[in-house]
Write an enzyme that holds these catalytic residues in place. Sequence first.
Site, PDB file in Angstrom:
ATOM      1  N   ARG A 181       0.880  -1.181  -0.060  1.00 19.26           N
ATOM      2  CA  ARG A 181      -0.040  -0.055  -0.100  1.00 19.26           C
ATOM      3  C   ARG A 181       0.966   1.063  -0.091  1.00 19.26           C
ATOM      4  O   ARG A 181       0.951   2.096   0.899  1.00 19.26           O
ATOM      5  CB  ARG A 181      -1.005  -0.115   1.399  1.00 19.26           C
ATOM      6  N   GLN A 239      -0.931   3.204  -5.671  1.00 18.03           N
ATOM      7  CA  GLN A 239      -2.192   3.819  -5.382  1.00 18.03           C
ATOM      8  C   GLN A 239      -3.096   3.590  -6.750  1.00 18.03           C
ATOM      9  O   GLN A 239      -4.277   3.314  -6.784  1.00 18.03           O
ATOM     10  CB  GLN A 239      -2.186   5.275  -5.133  1.00 18.03           C
ATOM     11  N   ASP A 247      -4.251  -0.077  -7.070  1.00 18.29           N
ATOM     12  CA  ASP A 247      -4.743  -0.563  -5.666  1.00 18.29           C
ATOM     13  C   ASP A 247      -6.331  -1.092  -5.535  1.00 18.29           C
ATOM     14  O   ASP A 247      -6.976  -0.123  -5.193  1.00 18.29           O
ATOM     15  CB  ASP A 247      -4.707   0.541  -4.828  1.00 18.29           C
ATOM     16  N   SER A 297      -8.116  -0.509  -2.489  1.00 16.31           N
ATOM     17  CA  SER A 297      -8.987   0.727  -2.192  1.00 16.31           C
ATOM     18  C   SER A 297     -10.052   1.138  -3.200  1.00 16.31           C
ATOM     19  O   SER A 297     -10.960   1.687  -2.470  1.00 16.31           O
ATOM     20  CB  SER A 297      -7.789   1.863  -2.503  1.00 16.31           C
ATOM     21  N   TYR A 311      -1.089  -1.523   8.308  1.00 13.41           N
ATOM     22  CA  TYR A 311      -2.071  -2.327   8.597  1.00 13.41           C
ATOM     23  C   TYR A 311      -2.140  -2.289  10.054  1.00 13.41           C
ATOM     24  O   TYR A 311      -1.251  -2.297  11.003  1.00 13.41           O
ATOM     25  CB  TYR A 311      -2.171  -3.589   8.039  1.00 13.41           C
TER      26      TYR A 311
HETATM   27  P1  NAD Z   1      -8.044  -3.001   6.668  1.00 14.24           P
HETATM   28  O1  NAD Z   1      -9.433  -3.243   5.686  1.00 14.24           O
HETATM   29  O2  NAD Z   1      -7.172  -3.822   6.722  1.00 14.24           O
HETATM   30  O3  NAD Z   1      -9.078  -2.837   7.764  1.00 14.24           O
HETATM   31  C1  NAD Z   1     -10.148  -1.662   8.163  1.00 14.24           C
HETATM   32  C2  NAD Z   1      -9.608  -0.941   9.249  1.00 14.24           C
HETATM   33  O4  NAD Z   1      -9.925  -1.538  10.524  1.00 14.24           O
HETATM   34  C3  NAD Z   1      -8.186  -0.602   9.387  1.00 14.24           C
HETATM   35  O5  NAD Z   1      -8.424   1.035   9.572  1.00 14.24           O
HETATM   36  C4  NAD Z   1      -7.907  -1.100  10.846  1.00 14.24           C
HETATM   37  O6  NAD Z   1      -6.633  -0.172  11.331  1.00 14.24           O
HETATM   38  C5  NAD Z   1      -8.947  -1.541  11.597  1.00 14.24           C
HETATM   39  N1  NAD Z   1      -8.778  -2.184  12.587  1.00 14.24           N
HETATM   40  C6  NAD Z   1      -8.403  -3.356  12.605  1.00 14.24           C
HETATM   41  N2  NAD Z   1      -8.665  -4.028  13.673  1.00 14.24           N
HETATM   42  C7  NAD Z   1      -9.201  -3.312  14.425  1.00 14.24           C
HETATM   43  C8  NAD Z   1      -9.823  -3.333  16.152  1.00 14.24           C
HETATM   44  N3  NAD Z   1      -9.388  -4.377  16.532  1.00 14.24           N
HETATM   45  N4  NAD Z   1     -10.415  -2.291  16.315  1.00 14.24           N
HETATM   46  C9  NAD Z   1     -10.737  -1.219  15.548  1.00 14.24           C
HETATM   47  N5  NAD Z   1     -10.320  -1.018  14.421  1.00 14.24           N
HETATM   48  C10 NAD Z   1      -9.537  -2.234  13.908  1.00 14.24           C
HETATM   49  O7  NAD Z   1      -7.604  -1.585   6.095  1.00 14.24           O
HETATM   50  P2  NAD Z   1      -7.464  -0.868   4.702  1.00 14.24           P
HETATM   51  O8  NAD Z   1      -8.602   0.049   4.355  1.00 14.24           O
HETATM   52  O9  NAD Z   1      -7.142  -1.653   3.748  1.00 14.24           O
HETATM   53  O10 NAD Z   1      -6.239   0.230   5.057  1.00 14.24           O
HETATM   54  C11 NAD Z   1      -4.901  -0.541   5.644  1.00 14.24           C
HETATM   55  C12 NAD Z   1      -3.963   0.488   5.329  1.00 14.24           C
HETATM   56  O11 NAD Z   1      -3.509   0.959   4.159  1.00 14.24           O
HETATM   57  C13 NAD Z   1      -4.144   1.768   6.040  1.00 14.24           C
HETATM   58  O12 NAD Z   1      -3.025   2.282   6.845  1.00 14.24           O
HETATM   59  C14 NAD Z   1      -4.554   2.586   4.962  1.00 14.24           C
HETATM   60  O13 NAD Z   1      -4.311   4.200   5.190  1.00 14.24           O
HETATM   61  C15 NAD Z   1      -3.324   2.179   4.093  1.00 14.24           C
HETATM   62  N6  NAD Z   1      -3.628   2.595   2.638  1.00 14.24           N
HETATM   63  C16 NAD Z   1      -2.504   3.091   1.876  1.00 14.24           C
HETATM   64  C17 NAD Z   1      -2.691   3.334   0.608  1.00 14.24           C
HETATM   65  C18 NAD Z   1      -1.641   3.575  -0.192  1.00 14.24           C
HETATM   66  O14 NAD Z   1      -0.994   4.373   0.084  1.00 14.24           O
HETATM   67  N7  NAD Z   1      -1.675   3.085  -1.556  1.00 14.24           N
HETATM   68  C19 NAD Z   1      -4.032   3.028  -0.111  1.00 14.24           C
HETATM   69  C20 NAD Z   1      -5.040   2.715   0.740  1.00 14.24           C
HETATM   70  C21 NAD Z   1      -4.969   2.159   2.193  1.00 14.24           C
END
Ligand code: NAD
Length: 370
Positions: A118, A123, A126, A129, A224
């Site tokens: 990520r 991006q 992705d 996302s 994550y």
């Molecule tokens: P995900 O689907 O893995 O999880 C969803 C959310 O649930 C996350 O925010 C996680 O912190 C939260 N979570 C997990 N366990 C939990 C708990 N016990 N209680 C409460 N919340 C909890 O997440 P995602 O949407 O795929 O995003 C994962 C990461 O990737 C994030 O840091 C996001 O900012 C990053 N990201 C980066 C890019 C990029 O730069 N290309 C793009 C998208 C996302």
Amino acid sequence: MTIGVLKEPTSEARVSVLPEAVIALIKTGHRVLVEQGAGEAAFASDDEYQKAGAELVTREEIWQADCLLGIQHPENMPIGQLNEKILIGIYQPLFQKILMEQWASAGITSFSLDMLPRTTRAQSMDVLSSQANIAGYKSVLLAAATYPRYFPLFMTAAGSIAPARVLVLGAGVAGLQAIATARRLGAVVEVFDTRPAVKEEVKSLGAKFIEVEGAADPGQAGGYAVEQTDEFKRRQQQKIAESIAKADIVITTAQIPGKAAPVLVLDSMLDAMREGSVIVDLAAATGGNTTKTENNKTIRYKGLTIIGNSNLAATLPSDASKLYGKNIRQFLALITSDAGSIKLNWEDDLVKGACITHGKVLVHERVKTL
Ligand code: NAD
């Protein structure tokens, strides 16, 4: 290179490439085969694919392509005929090690786009996302359509209506879009996440971030969440219990890559919710965030409606396919030369991160060590 666009299993309405993306692929020098009926459920007809320059083929013929594009695991794949073929899709290899070993033995080179790092450079490719964004939006619309009361505050001559209270558990891509959508509909929104980094984003969307002290440091987990200590879980449960008792709608999205989803909503919390309340659990496919979630099912529990669906992006198949097609084209550009043939740069963290099997070997370090 000859690219094949697979028809997805019947449970999947999206298609990996729409006719508009076929035009772009042909422009870059590829020949495109499309399996008959591939775009039907996403409102893209065979006729449109042909007009875009694709050749329509049968299920038996599609496997001649050098590179097969899809979303879900292809059904009834003639695995023995796929030596040196390339497969690109969302294969969730962290839950599919045995299948990935079979693909490796068959000589398939597979890229699973859900395994892309990520990073900023990733991006545009992705898929997690682009699809989670849709799921977050749709989760709130689904909840609003199921909820027997209004979302916004109303003051009318016939009486006043209080705004709905929405609780979002997990503020990743889906959760943030759920917050934004619920706010647009006029709801009051509270949010939990273990990553303190999201606090400001949540606040900027007009929601309240509820902090729980002592979350495990995501450190090296690539942004994550990681598993939490029992002490943290106990404290978090206490705070969620307080919020959920006041909530009308709960959208749960909490996930930990490669692991079962954390159970955040216990029976006692469900029992404290008022009748008519709705829960949409987007983490259903990995076990769900509530004790009662059933994947791909809507259940009634003591006057509550609990919707378990991790594939809500497929309920907006046109836009979901459009965005997925853009993601996959960007990824193809990364693994092909200017002349349109495959050119894999193993120094590239995106190629390395997404490649699961190659040269008859399971090459992905994380999948290997499972
Ligand atoms: P995900 O689907 O893995 O999880 C969803 C959310 O649930 C996350 O925010 C996680 O912190 C939260 N979570 C997990 N366990 C939990 C708990 N016990 N209680 C409460 N919340 C909890 O997440 P995602 O949407 O795929 O995003 C994962 C990461 O990737 C994030 O840091 C996001 O900012 C990053 N990201 C980066 C890019 C990029 O730069 N290309 C793009 C998208 C996302």
